[in-house]
Design a protein around this motif. Structure first.
Motif, PDB file in Angstrom:
ATOM      1  N   SER A  73       0.508  -0.702  -0.085  1.00  0.00           N
ATOM      2  CA  SER A  73      -0.387  -0.316  -0.002  1.00  0.00           C
ATOM      3  C   SER A  73       1.243   1.120   0.155  1.00  0.00           C
ATOM      4  N   SER A  75       0.538   6.398  -0.180  1.00  0.00           N
ATOM      5  CA  SER A  75      -0.322   7.628  -0.962  1.00  0.00           C
ATOM      6  C   SER A  75       0.186   8.448  -1.144  1.00  0.00           C
ATOM      7  N   LYS A  77       0.937  10.813   0.571  1.00  0.00           N
ATOM      8  CA  LYS A  77       0.927  11.856   1.518  1.00  0.00           C
ATOM      9  C   LYS A  77       1.954  12.858   1.627  1.00  0.00           C
ATOM     10  N   PRO A  82      -2.669  13.126   0.903  1.00  0.00           N
ATOM     11  CA  PRO A  82      -2.630  11.396   1.639  1.00  0.00           C
ATOM     12  C   PRO A  82      -4.310  11.011   1.295  1.00  0.00           C
ATOM     13  N   SER A  85      -4.452   7.160  -2.005  1.00  0.00           N
ATOM     14  CA  SER A  85      -4.184   6.009  -1.156  1.00  0.00           C
ATOM     15  C   SER A  85      -4.194   4.484  -1.825  1.00  0.00           C
TER      16      SER A  85
END
Length: 466
Positions: A73, A75, A77, A82, A85
């Protein structure tokens, strides 16, 4: 029998994502629309697996990293978004099969996991080089597993071979697969870009696009190394692997979009292909051998001595004797000598002496060539397998003479500064060093001498053998 049913080259500018760009993405609308088109195509293909090769995972100089936990996983951010994702299942079986085949073929890979990356101070996560291309797919189609690969600093031929192994592993898997080579082209298209402008950036972009459109794989592997280095790109190694995964096929690239709005080249391509009986790998290796022989046949005696010295030391474990082919001047003259090694246009080692410490120029070259390959603390030791990829150059220094700042010319003269026991040297004609002020500032910093200290300046010239 499994197969790779589609290949795409995609860029990865975070600014193209609306949640990051906040309207700036409209300035590269053609790139956005082309990526959207690929997303729609993949949703219609419905592959079981997407293989993506990225420059922005944890990269190793001597290995290719493959993510090897059940899920991954990440993202955006770090780019202020963020909320963008993603989480994907990793196809562990296909990933393992690729790594086994690579190991059997002596191509180094690393199983990238949370624990394995932690020892390198890195995290196990999906990088933006993957997230950005997958953004255009995920909302349209998500029923796929991922094989996530970060290319490493292996040779182009090794990367091509690795791509071939991917193709073989896919065919063994009985799965339908889409392959994405993620990467941006030159980062030096404009002064306001992420790196300083370099005209070779435009040359690189136009060349690689033209070659891929024609399906000229041999041409891709024979791009000028200096142009590649000057371009500041991050796509070519992804392409090497992708082209290997196309082995056994005649290809034609269809350019969907190319833009350089922000000083970085964003190329979006898809590929048409048909079966071929050409042995591309043999052609690539044959061309490489031909170029090496041509280079060796045209090198002067100084460069020949440096190359043979390092080769002899790596194979025999000792310094070579001064050979009979050296000139009288190399035997009868003492000079400081720098030996530089470059690999694919990038520095691979450089060691030298300001003043001669051996009996003559020949011995200075012999020992400094070995030190450049085996003793430069910035690099690992050169291996025997690298020798054909390394380009040698030898700089012979003239006698330094005292100088004033106003007498310096960074394109013509190197400079030595001294203050007590501290000293530093900078060679002439270095990229990015355009004024004597820059030259003095850099060399003072190298010598740990403060600008307000009382130091002397000496200038020298070099005779460069390439």
């Amino acid at each position: 029998m499994g197969k790779i049913i589609a290949y795409y080259a995609m860029p990865h500018p975070p600014i193209i994502i609306p949640e990051v760009g906040h309207g700036e993405e409209k300035k590269i609308k053609s790139t956005y629309d082309a990526c959207e088109l690929i997303g729609r195509e993949i949703s219609e293909i419905k592959p079981e697996v997407i293989i993506i090769v990225t420059p922005h995972g944890t990269m190793f100089s001597d290995a290719i990293a493959l993510s090897f936990e059940p899920t991954i996983s990440g993202s955006l951010k770090q780019f202020g978004a963020p909320q963008v994702s993603m989480n994907f299942d990793i196809d562990m079986d296909l990933t393992q099969e690729i790594m086994v085949r690579a190991d059997n073929s002596k191509i180094q890979t690393i199983s990238a996991t949370g624990s394995s990356l932690k020892q390198y101070g890195a995290q196990y996560e999906l990088d933006h080089g993957s997230i950005v291309p997958l953004y255009f797919i995920k909302n349209k189609y998500s029923s796929f597993k991922l094989v996530h690969i970060t290319y490493g600093g292996l040779t182009p031929i090794q990367l091509y071979k690795f791509g071939k192994l991917i193709k073989e592993a896919v065919e063994e898997s009985y799965k339908n697969v889409v392959f994405i080579g993620s990467g941006d082209l030159s980062h030096r298209l404009k002064e306001e870009g992420p790196y300083d402008y370099n005209p070779d950036g435009e040359k690189f972009d136009s060349s690689i696009i033209s070659l891929l459109k024609k399906g000229d794989v041999i041409g891709v592997f024979n791009l000028n190394s200096e142009i590649i280095q000057n371009a500041g790109e991050c796509a070519l190694r992804s392409y090497y692997i992708m082209l290997g995964a196309m082995d056994g096929r005649d290809i034609k690239g269809e350019l969907l979009s190319y833009e350089g709005t922000f000083g970085v080249g964003y190329a979006v391509m898809k590929f048409k292909f048909s079966k071929s009986d050409r042995d591309i790998l043999s052609e690539i290796t044959g061309k490489k051998r031909e170029q090496y022989n041509e280079r060796v046949n045209n090198e002067d005696v100084y460069v020949r001595l440096a190359r043979e010295s390092l080769t002899h030391y790596i194979i025999e474990g000792k310094y070579m004797d001064v050979p009979s082919y050296v000139t009288e001047d190399m035997i009868n003259t003492k000079r400081g000598v720098f030996v530089s090694l470059k690999k694919f246009g990038a520095l691979r080692g450089c060691i030298g002496t300001i003043f001669p410490v051996r009996d003559n120029i020949a011995k200075e070259i012999i020992e400094n060539a070995v030190s450049a390959g085996e003793g430069d603390p910035r690099f690992s030791n050169v291996s025997v397998n690298e020798l054909e990829d390394i380009v040698f150059s030898v700089d012979v220094l003239t006698e330094p003479e005292l100088a004033l700042k106003g007498e310096l010319d960074p394109k013509k003269f190197g400079v030595i500064v001294r203050c007590g026991v501290k000293s530093g040297l900078l060679l002439p004609d270095l990229d990015g060093v355009d004024t004597s002020e820059q030259q003095i500032s850099i060399v003072l910093n190298k010598a740990s001498i403060l600008p307000n200290e009382d130091y002397s300046i000496e200038k020298f010239e070099i005779i460069r053998h390439k």
